[in-house]
Design an enzyme around this catalytic site. Structure first.
Site, PDB file in Angstrom:
ATOM      1  N   PHE A   1      35.154  64.142  60.763  1.00 51.36           N
ATOM      2  CA  PHE A   1      35.801  63.191  61.661  1.00 51.36           C
ATOM      3  C   PHE A   1      34.877  62.007  61.893  1.00 51.36           C
ATOM      4  O   PHE A   1      33.661  62.167  61.999  1.00 51.36           O
ATOM      5  CB  PHE A   1      36.165  63.850  62.993  1.00 51.36           C
ATOM      6  CG  PHE A   1      37.294  64.836  62.894  1.00 51.36           C
ATOM      7  CD1 PHE A   1      38.608  64.398  62.875  1.00 51.36           C
ATOM      8  CD2 PHE A   1      37.039  66.197  62.794  1.00 51.36           C
ATOM      9  CE1 PHE A   1      39.659  65.304  62.775  1.00 51.36           C
ATOM     10  CE2 PHE A   1      38.075  67.109  62.695  1.00 51.36           C
ATOM     11  CZ  PHE A   1      39.394  66.661  62.677  1.00 51.36           C
TER      12      PHE A   1
ATOM     13  N   GLU B   1      26.090  67.305  59.978  1.00 47.91           N
ATOM     14  CA  GLU B   1      26.346  66.019  59.336  1.00 47.91           C
ATOM     15  C   GLU B   1      25.065  65.291  58.944  1.00 47.91           C
ATOM     16  O   GLU B   1      25.008  64.634  57.899  1.00 47.91           O
ATOM     17  CB  GLU B   1      27.194  65.129  60.254  1.00 47.91           C
ATOM     18  CG  GLU B   1      28.633  65.570  60.414  1.00 47.91           C
ATOM     19  CD  GLU B   1      28.811  66.696  61.422  1.00 47.91           C
ATOM     20  OE1 GLU B   1      27.811  67.059  62.097  1.00 47.91           O
ATOM     21  OE2 GLU B   1      29.939  67.218  61.540  1.00 47.91           O
TER      22      GLU B   1
ATOM     23  N   HIS C   1      37.516  63.031  68.587  1.00 48.25           N
ATOM     24  CA  HIS C   1      37.860  63.218  67.180  1.00 48.25           C
ATOM     25  C   HIS C   1      38.823  62.138  66.671  1.00 48.25           C
ATOM     26  O   HIS C   1      39.515  62.353  65.690  1.00 48.25           O
ATOM     27  CB  HIS C   1      38.526  64.584  66.962  1.00 48.25           C
ATOM     28  CG  HIS C   1      37.633  65.751  67.190  1.00 48.25           C
ATOM     29  ND1 HIS C   1      37.206  66.105  68.442  1.00 48.25           N
ATOM     30  CD2 HIS C   1      37.090  66.640  66.327  1.00 48.25           C
ATOM     31  CE1 HIS C   1      36.444  67.185  68.350  1.00 48.25           C
ATOM     32  NE2 HIS C   1      36.345  67.520  67.083  1.00 48.25           N
TER      33      HIS C   1
ATOM     34  N   GLU D   1      31.609  69.809  54.742  1.00 45.14           N
ATOM     35  CA  GLU D   1      32.110  71.056  55.312  1.00 45.14           C
ATOM     36  C   GLU D   1      33.455  71.429  54.694  1.00 45.14           C
ATOM     37  O   GLU D   1      34.374  70.612  54.669  1.00 45.14           O
ATOM     38  CB  GLU D   1      32.251  70.896  56.829  1.00 45.14           C
ATOM     39  CG  GLU D   1      30.935  70.579  57.524  1.00 45.14           C
ATOM     40  CD  GLU D   1      31.116  69.843  58.838  1.00 45.14           C
ATOM     41  OE1 GLU D   1      32.243  69.889  59.385  1.00 45.14           O
ATOM     42  OE2 GLU D   1      30.156  69.218  59.311  1.00 45.14           O
TER      43      GLU D   1
ATOM     44  N   ASP E   1      34.158  60.217  64.376  1.00 43.67           N
ATOM     45  CA  ASP E   1      33.312  60.282  65.569  1.00 43.67           C
ATOM     46  C   ASP E   1      31.950  60.890  65.252  1.00 43.67           C
ATOM     47  O   ASP E   1      30.937  60.534  65.856  1.00 43.67           O
ATOM     48  CB  ASP E   1      33.983  61.127  66.650  1.00 43.67           C
ATOM     49  CG  ASP E   1      35.440  60.770  66.848  1.00 43.67           C
ATOM     50  OD1 ASP E   1      36.210  60.943  65.877  1.00 43.67           O
ATOM     51  OD2 ASP E   1      35.818  60.344  67.948  1.00 43.67           O
TER      52      ASP E   1
END
Length: 327
Positions: free
Chosen positions: A89, A66, A134, A34, A91
């Site tokens: 991130f 993702e 995050h 991204e 997470d």
């Protein structure tokens, strides 16, 4: 430009330099993620100028998906490319688990070495101001799966060297970046190709009385603790693991065999964190040599709080307190 030329770089700039060197040398390296293309050049600017230099066919900005990023990266790797899947991130790595851990990590094993899958997943962890969803340190999840390497640099030189080594590995790799380190640390870094071998730890501060094992942000915290302890007559050795898989147990065990005391520290939760495995291995190998238990300083077992006043992470004081318990 000579082989010895250096520039002062942050970790973000060093990662970018590693990409530039690797992509210059190998036209089959492709980066997906991204906002990775210019003009944004990545949310943390690690891919700045890459699409301008190498084109958007090789540096592709993707939708917020993702799983699709990872799936495309695995497919490219199976098709003869070397791919980078950027997960904004850490997470959000939950969305790539199937593609990376069930597929990429297994292909070379299941095909008797005939199908390497050179995918580098890279992601960012860190600052609590991004909130509980995050900022989690979940490297232990990936360490548990055979077939994928895991790296966590703490310096610009190591960041560039590990990027280039990851991009040359036949196996999938995970390179973890920390928001607290990306722009806060600067040092002279080789401008040309430079590699740090996977699975080789670094002794950043020699010592004789106790070994402190760390990685990522806790390396600096451990060194600060060692300096405080030295004023009290305790000489601490600090080891930066750099790679969590493969993990350089030889360097760790050699140090602890000599100092006979050890504290392991990391931002990941203490409960079932990487330090648990390190502690277990030290106890199995050196139980009769130790002068005390292997102690750990990790993140508290809570979600990451937004409030900066709630510090759940290892501090210099917490490390010093644990070390002093061993004397």
């Amino acid at each position: 430009m000579s082989d010895t030329d250096t520039n002062t770089m942050t970790i973000a700039q060093a990662i970018n330099s590693g990409y530039h060197c690797a992509m210059e040398a190998d036209p089959k390296i492709v980066i997906l993620g991204e906002d990775v293309a210019d003009p944004i050049g990545g949310v943390f600017k690690t891919t700045k100028d890459l699409s301008t230099r190498f084109g958007t066919e090789r540096v592709r900005a993707t939708p917020i998906a993702e799983g699709a990023i990872a799936g495309a990266a695995v497919g490219l790797a199976l098709g003869g490319y070397r791919s980078v899947a950027e997960v904004m991130f850490f997470d959000f790595s939950t969305h790539v688990m199937d593609q990376i851990l069930n597929h990429a990590a297994k292909f070379r094993y299941m095909t008797g070495g005939a199908t390497p899958t050179p995918v580098m997943v890279t992601s960012v962890v860190g600052s609590s101001h991004f909130g509980a969803q995050h900022a989690q340190s979940v490297e232990a999840w990936f360490m548990h799966i055979p077939g994928i390497n895991v790296c966590f640099p703490s310096t610009p030189s190591d960041a560039k060297g590990l990027v280039m080594s990851c991009l040359e590995s036949p196996d999938p790799t995970l390179l973890i970046q920390h928001t607290g380190l990306l722009y806060s640390v600067k040092e002279d870094v080789p401008t040309g190709p430079y590699r740090v071998p996977l699975g080789k730890a670094k002794i950043v501060r020699p010592g004789n009385d106790v070994t402190i094992v760390a990685y990522g942000t806790t390396v600096k915290t451990a060194v600060e603790a060692a300096e405080t302890l030295f004023a009290d007559g305790i000489d601490a050795e600090v080891i930066d693991l750099r790679s969590l898989v493969p993990l350089d147990f030889d360097t760790v065990l050699d140090s602890v065999e000599r100092t006979r005391r050890c504290v392991v520290t990391h931002e990941a939760t203490k409960f079932t964190g990487p330090g648990a495995e390190i502690s277990a291995r030290i106890n199995e190998e050196l139980f009769n040599e130790l002068l005390g238990p292997v102690l750990r300083v990790g993140g508290m077992f809570t979600p990451v709080p937004f409030a900066k006043t709630l510090n759940r992470l290892p501090t210099t004081e917490r490390i010093v307190r644990q070390v002093r318990q061993l004397f």
